[in-house]
Design a protein around this motif. Structure first.
Motif, PDB file in Angstrom:
ATOM      1  N   ARG A 135       0.837  -1.209   0.000  1.00  0.00           N
ATOM      2  CA  ARG A 135       0.000   0.000   0.000  1.00  0.00           C
ATOM      3  C   ARG A 135       0.868   1.255   0.000  1.00  0.00           C
ATOM      4  O   ARG A 135       0.553   2.261  -0.664  1.00  0.00           O
ATOM      5  CB  ARG A 135      -0.895  -0.052   1.243  1.00  0.00           C
ATOM      6  N   PHE A 136       1.976   1.206   0.725  1.00  0.00           N
ATOM      7  CA  PHE A 136       2.898   2.335   0.841  1.00  0.00           C
ATOM      8  C   PHE A 136       3.621   2.608  -0.482  1.00  0.00           C
ATOM      9  O   PHE A 136       3.768   3.757  -0.907  1.00  0.00           O
ATOM     10  CB  PHE A 136       3.899   2.027   1.961  1.00  0.00           C
ATOM     11  N   PHE A 137       4.076   1.556  -1.150  1.00  0.00           N
ATOM     12  CA  PHE A 137       4.829   1.708  -2.396  1.00  0.00           C
ATOM     13  C   PHE A 137       3.937   2.009  -3.597  1.00  0.00           C
ATOM     14  O   PHE A 137       4.375   2.665  -4.542  1.00  0.00           O
ATOM     15  CB  PHE A 137       5.623   0.437  -2.677  1.00  0.00           C
ATOM     16  N   ASP A 138       2.706   1.509  -3.572  1.00  0.00           N
ATOM     17  CA  ASP A 138       1.800   1.636  -4.714  1.00  0.00           C
ATOM     18  C   ASP A 138       1.404   3.103  -4.900  1.00  0.00           C
ATOM     19  O   ASP A 138       0.737   3.687  -4.040  1.00  0.00           O
ATOM     20  CB  ASP A 138       0.561   0.776  -4.478  1.00  0.00           C
ATOM     21  N   GLY A 139       1.823   3.698  -6.022  1.00  0.00           N
ATOM     22  CA  GLY A 139       1.544   5.105  -6.264  1.00  0.00           C
ATOM     23  C   GLY A 139       2.674   6.024  -5.856  1.00  0.00           C
ATOM     24  O   GLY A 139       2.597   7.236  -6.085  1.00  0.00           O
ATOM     25  N   ARG A 245      16.878  12.356  -8.453  1.00  0.00           N
ATOM     26  CA  ARG A 245      17.666  11.340  -9.147  1.00  0.00           C
ATOM     27  C   ARG A 245      16.882  10.521 -10.155  1.00  0.00           C
ATOM     28  O   ARG A 245      17.456  10.115 -11.181  1.00  0.00           O
ATOM     29  CB  ARG A 245      18.298  10.387  -8.118  1.00  0.00           C
ATOM     30  N   VAL A 246      15.604  10.233  -9.896  1.00  0.00           N
ATOM     31  CA  VAL A 246      14.876   9.350 -10.818  1.00  0.00           C
ATOM     32  C   VAL A 246      13.573   9.939 -11.319  1.00  0.00           C
ATOM     33  O   VAL A 246      12.814   9.269 -12.015  1.00  0.00           O
ATOM     34  CB  VAL A 246      14.626   7.948 -10.189  1.00  0.00           C
ATOM     35  N   GLY A 247      13.299  11.196 -10.981  1.00  0.00           N
ATOM     36  CA  GLY A 247      12.163  11.870 -11.573  1.00  0.00           C
ATOM     37  C   GLY A 247      10.811  11.520 -11.020  1.00  0.00           C
ATOM     38  O   GLY A 247       9.790  11.814 -11.639  1.00  0.00           O
ATOM     39  N   ILE A 248      10.758  10.909  -9.828  1.00  0.00           N
ATOM     40  CA  ILE A 248       9.471  10.637  -9.188  1.00  0.00           C
ATOM     41  C   ILE A 248       9.052  11.899  -8.440  1.00  0.00           C
ATOM     42  O   ILE A 248       9.783  12.369  -7.575  1.00  0.00           O
ATOM     43  CB  ILE A 248       9.568   9.448  -8.217  1.00  0.00           C
ATOM     44  N   PRO A 249       7.898  12.472  -8.746  1.00  0.00           N
ATOM     45  CA  PRO A 249       7.512  13.756  -8.127  1.00  0.00           C
ATOM     46  C   PRO A 249       7.527  13.689  -6.605  1.00  0.00           C
ATOM     47  O   PRO A 249       7.032  12.736  -5.999  1.00  0.00           O
ATOM     48  CB  PRO A 249       6.090  13.985  -8.660  1.00  0.00           C
ATOM     49  N   ALA A 250       8.110  14.700  -5.991  1.00  0.00           N
ATOM     50  CA  ALA A 250       8.221  14.730  -4.530  1.00  0.00           C
ATOM     51  C   ALA A 250       6.876  14.881  -3.846  1.00  0.00           C
ATOM     52  O   ALA A 250       6.756  14.617  -2.649  1.00  0.00           O
ATOM     53  CB  ALA A 250       9.159  15.858  -4.094  1.00  0.00           C
ATOM     54  N   ASP A 251       5.854  15.303  -4.599  1.00  0.00           N
ATOM     55  CA  ASP A 251       4.521  15.441  -4.001  1.00  0.00           C
ATOM     56  C   ASP A 251       3.677  14.187  -4.189  1.00  0.00           C
ATOM     57  O   ASP A 251       2.462  14.217  -4.027  1.00  0.00           O
ATOM     58  CB  ASP A 251       3.789  16.660  -4.563  1.00  0.00           C
ATOM     59  N   SER A 252       4.328  13.058  -4.514  1.00  0.00           N
ATOM     60  CA  SER A 252       3.609  11.790  -4.620  1.00  0.00           C
ATOM     61  C   SER A 252       3.040  11.388  -3.264  1.00  0.00           C
ATOM     62  O   SER A 252       3.456  11.888  -2.220  1.00  0.00           O
ATOM     63  CB  SER A 252       4.549  10.690  -5.122  1.00  0.00           C
ATOM     64  N   ASP A 253       2.106  10.452  -3.265  1.00  0.00           N
ATOM     65  CA  ASP A 253       1.481   9.996  -2.019  1.00  0.00           C
ATOM     66  C   ASP A 253       2.418   9.017  -1.318  1.00  0.00           C
ATOM     67  O   ASP A 253       2.367   7.818  -1.539  1.00  0.00           O
ATOM     68  CB  ASP A 253       0.136   9.335  -2.312  1.00  0.00           C
ATOM     69  N   SER A 254       3.281   9.567  -0.479  1.00  0.00           N
ATOM     70  CA  SER A 254       4.267   8.740   0.215  1.00  0.00           C
ATOM     71  C   SER A 254       4.016   8.674   1.714  1.00  0.00           C
ATOM     72  O   SER A 254       4.890   8.228   2.460  1.00  0.00           O
ATOM     73  CB  SER A 254       5.673   9.292  -0.041  1.00  0.00           C
ATOM     74  N   THR A 255       2.853   9.109   2.160  1.00  0.00           N
ATOM     75  CA  THR A 255       2.613   9.137   3.598  1.00  0.00           C
ATOM     76  C   THR A 255       2.592   7.736   4.193  1.00  0.00           C
ATOM     77  O   THR A 255       2.086   6.783   3.594  1.00  0.00           O
ATOM     78  CB  THR A 255       1.299   9.855   3.938  1.00  0.00           C
TER      79      THR A 255
END
Length: 305
Positions: A135-139, A245-255
Motif C-alpha cells: 500500500r505504501f509503495f503503490d503510487g 535522481r529518478v524523476g518521481i515527483p516529490a509530491d507523490s502519495d508517500s505518507t
C-alpha cells in the motif's frame, strides 16, 4: 539531471533500476553514524510501528526538555534520523538533536546495529506488514496498480534500504526479549495501550513522566492526529532524493499514516501460503511458535498489561 527511469517503476525490475541509480549518486554530505553512549534506536521492521514510535519518542523528550511538544519539522526522520537511508539521501545524521537522548530509526537486525545502545522494537504480523508495505509503495515508488500483491513478494522480502528480511529481523529481536537494553513488544499492544507504552518508553530512556505529558503524547500519537499531520510522516527527505535522481515527483502519495489500518485478509492465498511456509521453516524451530498469533500472545503476556 535525473538518472534511472525518470519515472515511477512499473515492475519489480524497474524498481531495482531506480534504486541502483539513486545509490550510484556521489556522496558529498554523508558520514557514517558516530554513535554516542545513551543513543536510542527505534528498530522496528518496515511497516511495524516505526513512525508511531519515532513520534512518541520525540514528543516525550521534547516535552520533558522544553515543556512543549514539537511539530516544527517537515519529516519525522529529520528530527529522529533514519540511519539506513542516510547514504541514499546523502545525509549526515551526526551531531546534536533537539533534545536528549539522541534517537535514530532503523529497520535492521540487532547484529548490524552499534552495540551498547538502547533499542525499541515493536513486532507485527508479517501478513499485515506485507499489505501495508504494498500500500505504501503503490503510487509512490511504483506506478499505481502496476505491481500487484502477488508480484510484490521480492520487494517485501528486501525490507527497504539497507534493511533485512522480515524473518531475520524477527528472530534477531525476539532473542533480545528480556534484555535490559531492549524494549520489545508488538505494534498491536503499543497502539492499543498508548498511555502505558508512553510510560514504558519514557522510563526506558530515563525520562520521568507526568499525567500531562502522557496525555499530550497520547493525543499526538493517535491515528487521527498523525493522519491530520500526515505530511510530516511522508518520507519528505527520501522523496526529494527520488525526484532529483529518478524523476518521481516529490509530491507523490508517500505518507506512512493511513486513515485505516492495513488488513491481512487482503493477502492473496498464494502469498499467505509462502509466508506460512517461511514461518514454519525459520521461526517455528527457533521459537516454538507455530504462527504469528501464538508469538504475539507470548510477547504481549511477557510485556504485561
Amino acid at each position: 539531471m535525473t538518472a534511472g527511469l525518470g519515472r515511477r517503476a512499473r515492475s519489480v525490475e524497474e524498481f531495482g533500476a531506480n534504486v541502483a541509480a539513486i545509490m550510484a549518486e556521489p556522496l558529498h554530505h554523508f558520514r557514517p553514524l558516530e554513535n554516542e553512549p545513551g543513543d536510542v534506536f527505534i528498530a522496528c521492521w518496515a511497516k511495524s510501528g516505526t513512525t508511531m514510535m519515532q513520534q512518541m519518542f520525540h514528543q516525550i523528550r521534547m516535552i520533558a526538555a522544553t515543556g512543549s511538544s514539537d511539530m516544527d519539522f517537515d519529516d519525522i526522520s529529520r528530527v529522529v534520523p533514519w540511519e539506513d537511508s542516510a547514504p541514499l539521501i546523502d545525509h549526515d545524521i551526526n551531531g546534536p538533536q533537539r533534545a536528549t537522548p539522541r534517537g535514530f530509526k532503523s529497520h535492521r537486525e540487532y547484529e548490524r546495529l552499534p552495540a551498547g545502545m538502547r533499542y525499541v522494537v515493536t513486532l507485527r504480523d508479517p501478513k499485515e506488514t506485507y499489505c501495508s508495505f504494498h500500500r505504501f509503495f503503490d503510487g509512490w515508488h511504483l506506478e499505481r496498480g502496476a505491481v500487484g500483491l502477488e508480484e510484490f513478494f521480492p520487494l517485501w522480502l528486501g525490507g527497504g534500504p539497507n534493511g533485512c528480511d522480515y524473518f531475520t529481523h524477527l528472530l534477531s529481536w525476539y532473542a533480545r526479549a528480556g534484555e535490559s537494553d531492549t524494549l520489545l513488544t508488538t505494534y498491536r499492544w503499543a497502539a492499543r495501550n498508548r498511555p502505558a507504552m508512553i510510560r514504558r518508553l519514557a522510563g526506558f530512556i530515563g525520562i520521568e513522566t507526568t499525567d500531562a505529558l502522557v496525555a499530550e503524547v497520547d493525543r499526538m500519537t493517535s491515528r487521527d492526529f498523525m493522519y491530520a499531520h500526515k505530511n510530516r510522516f511522508d518520507d519528505a527527505m527520501v522523496s526529494a532524493a527520488l525526484e532529483r535522481r529518478v524523476g518521481i515527483p516529490a509530491d507523490s502519495d508517500s505518507t506512512k499514516v493511513q486513515a485505516t489500518a492495513s488488513d491481512a485478509k487482503e493477502l492473496p492465498p498464494s502469498i499467505a501460503a509462502r509466508i506460512d511456509e517461511m514461518w514454519a521453516e525459520r521461526v517455528l524451530p527457533v521459537t516454538g511458535h507455530r504462527d504469528w498469533a501464538a508469538m504475539a500472545r507470548g510477547v504481549e503476556e511477557r510485556f504485561g498489561a
